[in-house]
Motif scaffolding. Structure first.
Motif, PDB file in Angstrom:
ATOM      1  N   SER A 117      50.452  32.671 -16.494  1.00  0.00           N
ATOM      2  CA  SER A 117      49.864  31.375 -16.845  1.00  0.00           C
ATOM      3  C   SER A 117      50.801  30.266 -16.382  1.00  0.00           C
ATOM      4  O   SER A 117      51.969  30.511 -16.065  1.00  0.00           O
ATOM      5  CB  SER A 117      49.631  31.263 -18.353  1.00  0.00           C
ATOM      6  N   VAL A 118      50.257  29.059 -16.350  1.00  0.00           N
ATOM      7  CA  VAL A 118      51.079  27.880 -16.073  1.00  0.00           C
ATOM      8  C   VAL A 118      51.449  27.281 -17.424  1.00  0.00           C
ATOM      9  O   VAL A 118      50.583  26.874 -18.196  1.00  0.00           O
ATOM     10  CB  VAL A 118      50.326  26.849 -15.209  1.00  0.00           C
ATOM     11  N   SER A 119      52.730  27.233 -17.712  1.00  0.00           N
ATOM     12  CA  SER A 119      53.195  26.847 -19.048  1.00  0.00           C
ATOM     13  C   SER A 119      53.059  25.347 -19.287  1.00  0.00           C
ATOM     14  O   SER A 119      52.958  24.545 -18.351  1.00  0.00           O
ATOM     15  CB  SER A 119      54.663  27.249 -19.224  1.00  0.00           C
TER      16      SER A 119
ATOM     17  N   GLN B 230      54.507  30.594 -10.695  1.00  0.00           N
ATOM     18  CA  GLN B 230      54.658  30.881 -12.123  1.00  0.00           C
ATOM     19  C   GLN B 230      53.420  31.602 -12.661  1.00  0.00           C
ATOM     20  O   GLN B 230      53.540  32.555 -13.437  1.00  0.00           O
ATOM     21  CB  GLN B 230      54.893  29.591 -12.915  1.00  0.00           C
ATOM     22  N   TYR B 231      52.256  31.152 -12.234  1.00  0.00           N
ATOM     23  CA  TYR B 231      51.018  31.785 -12.690  1.00  0.00           C
ATOM     24  C   TYR B 231      50.971  33.249 -12.258  1.00  0.00           C
ATOM     25  O   TYR B 231      50.577  34.133 -13.033  1.00  0.00           O
ATOM     26  CB  TYR B 231      49.818  31.036 -12.122  1.00  0.00           C
ATOM     27  N   LYS B 232      51.389  33.516 -11.013  1.00  0.00           N
ATOM     28  CA  LYS B 232      51.373  34.900 -10.512  1.00  0.00           C
ATOM     29  C   LYS B 232      52.374  35.769 -11.261  1.00  0.00           C
ATOM     30  O   LYS B 232      52.060  36.904 -11.633  1.00  0.00           O
ATOM     31  CB  LYS B 232      51.702  34.911  -9.019  1.00  0.00           C
TER      32      LYS B 232
ATOM     33  N   THR C  53      46.272  32.681  -2.497  1.00  0.00           N
ATOM     34  CA  THR C  53      47.565  32.115  -2.891  1.00  0.00           C
ATOM     35  C   THR C  53      48.708  32.488  -1.943  1.00  0.00           C
ATOM     36  O   THR C  53      49.814  31.957  -2.072  1.00  0.00           O
ATOM     37  CB  THR C  53      47.934  32.591  -4.306  1.00  0.00           C
TER      38      THR C  53
ATOM     39  N   SER D   3      59.458  28.187 -12.489  1.00  0.00           N
ATOM     40  CA  SER D   3      58.663  29.226 -11.822  1.00  0.00           C
ATOM     41  C   SER D   3      59.235  30.616 -12.056  1.00  0.00           C
ATOM     42  O   SER D   3      58.509  31.613 -11.950  1.00  0.00           O
ATOM     43  CB  SER D   3      58.566  28.939 -10.320  1.00  0.00           C
TER      44      SER D   3
ATOM     45  N   ILE E  17      51.852  27.775  -8.862  1.00  0.00           N
ATOM     46  CA  ILE E  17      51.102  28.979  -8.477  1.00  0.00           C
ATOM     47  C   ILE E  17      51.977  30.223  -8.613  1.00  0.00           C
ATOM     48  O   ILE E  17      51.527  31.272  -9.096  1.00  0.00           O
ATOM     49  CB  ILE E  17      50.577  28.836  -7.029  1.00  0.00           C
TER      50      ILE E  17
END
Length: 446
Positions: A246-248, A240-242, A140, A307, A238
């Motif tokens: 999670s991806v909302s 936001q996930y980090k 990533t 994000s 990506i």
């Protein structure tokens, strides 16, 4: 022989001197260049992980923005510019390398029909595969770098877009524009042949600037900005996930319609050849900046905000937004498909049943189907689709609704231009058409 005199309007039946100047001419063009650039800076320095996302309504906030803008070492990056040039060059290379369908454009004022290579969707697929390979090898990190250096890349694109607009303006003087029987001249945009260098640079002097077979306007309209929009949204998801684990749902509702909008634009890329941008407007700073900077770096404000800001949506509200986006997209796409099918072949069984009136110029204006409901029904679908994406960010800040507000102003102005152009072209027939189809955007409302 190239012209060696000071810039002036080329005159003749095919390239008449511009009389009506869009956006109030020279002063309007200067104001728009300055204002859009200021907005780009303002939305960066007012909406970010460090400062939150608040409209600058106080002197203190504006002082912060001004200080950030003056500290150019933080965002004027040679590395970002290098990567942006590589991005543009990569897509230009794919334009020539990947097998393409050759499509004829509309008939121009001089009777020509230019050829266009249509391989945008294939270019997207190849770019996606390369992106996946980068992810498999480097993880990533490259995507997080893009998200974290968003504004450096935005400034790099501004510099590139402005340089490109200046190049095509100077490049447009490579011909004498002497009109000779049987030898058509290079076509200029009807709005960009005023002789005022600033205004013509802004609005676009040459209609179809080409470097070899590369049509600069159509390429920029569909490739670097549209695909950049997709890439930036993915990078913010990506990130936001980090950062959030999670991806909302809100992120999915904001970026999935946008990514699909971009994908289907490339699938139906030949449809751009009948738009006003291609058939009427020259390619200048307005389109260069709009395509390369404004679209990818201002239209992603929702994903950028999400994000670094958690937004939780209720299930009923999320379902409502998904339905709103789907219905809006269908209105936009089905109406455009109907129009393009009718323009291409009025006898096509798909549109043969539609009613129309025939103007004195021989053109046919639809008065049934989607276009019998409202004269610009596609604009309505387009705007509602954008509004659904903004609503996914919640109600904590108006800054994420800029996309919807700006798009409304843009579409209303484009509607004015469309109506003016059609009235000039069809005269009494347009008045008759407006009586039959009285609504502009929403049937029985407006």
């Amino acid at each position: 022989m190239a012209s060696k005199v000071a810039p002036k309007a080329a005159t003749g039946p095919l390239n008449p001197k511009t009389v009506h100047r869009e956006f109030f001419g020279f002063p309007g063009s200067v104001v728009i260049i300055a204002t859009t650039t200021i907005v780009l800076y303002t939305w960066n320095f007012s909406c970010n992980v460090k400062d939150g996302c608040e409209l600058p309504l106080t002197a203190e906030r504006w002082a912060h923005i001004f200080a950030g803008a003056m500290n150019y070492q933080n965002y004027l990056s040679l590395e970002a510019f290098k990567y942006y040039v590589m991005w543009w060059t990569w897509l230009a290379a794919l334009y020539f390398i990947i097998p393409a369908t050759n499509i004829q454009g509309v008939v121009l004022r001089d009777g020509q029909r230019l050829s266009y290579l249509m391989n945008g969707f294939s270019s997207l697929l190849v770019t996606t595969l390369v992106t996946l390979a980068v992810y498999m090898k480097a993880g990533t990190e490259p995507f997080l770098w893009i998200a974290d250096h968003f504004f450096e890349l935005a400034v790099a694109s501004w510099i590139f877009a402005t340089s490109l607009a200046l190049f095509v303006y100077i490049y447009s003087f490579r011909h004498s524009y002497v009109e000779r029987p049987g030898k058509p001249t290079v076509m200029l945009g009807l709005a960009g042949n005023s002789g005022n260098p600033v205004y013509d640079f802004f609005i676009g002097r040459e209609l179809n600037p080409r470097i070899g077979s590369l049509d600069v306007k159509v390429f920029c309209e569909l490739r670097p900005g549209i695909m950049g929009w997709i890439l930036l949204n993915v990078c913010f998801a990506i990130k936001q996930y980090k950062d959030q684990g999670s991806v909302s749902v809100s992120m999915w509702l904001a970026i999935v319609p946008q990514i699909w909008y971009c994908i289907e634009t490339l699938i139906f890329e030949d449809k751009v050849l009948t738009t006003m941008d291609v058939t009427t407007d020259g390619f200048g700073w307005m389109l260069s900046f709009g395509d390369l900077t404004w679209v990818p770096f201002m239209y992603t404000v929702q994903a950028r905000y999400l994000s670094f800001t958690p937004v939780t949506l209720s299930t009923p509200y999320a379902a409502f937004l998904a339905g709103m986006a789907t219905c809006s997209y269908l209105v936009f796409r089905l109406s455009n498909n109907e129009k393009n099918a009718f323009r291409t072949n009025p006898n096509d069984p798909k549109v043969q049943h539609l009613k129309y009136i025939t103007t004195e110029s021989g053109s046919r204006l639809l008065i049934s189907g989607w276009w019998g409901a409202a004269r610009h029904i596609n604009y309505t679908g387009d705007w509602m689709l954008g509004l659904a994406q903004c609503l996914a960010t919640g109600m904590n800040t108006p800054m994420t609704y800029f996309f919807s507000g700006y798009f409304l102003v843009l579409l209303v102005h484009r509607n004015y231009r469309d109506e003016h152009k059609c009235h000039e072209k069809y005269k009494k027939d347009w008045d008759k058409y407006c009586e039959i189809v009285p609504y502009m955007f929403i049937p029985y409302v407006i």
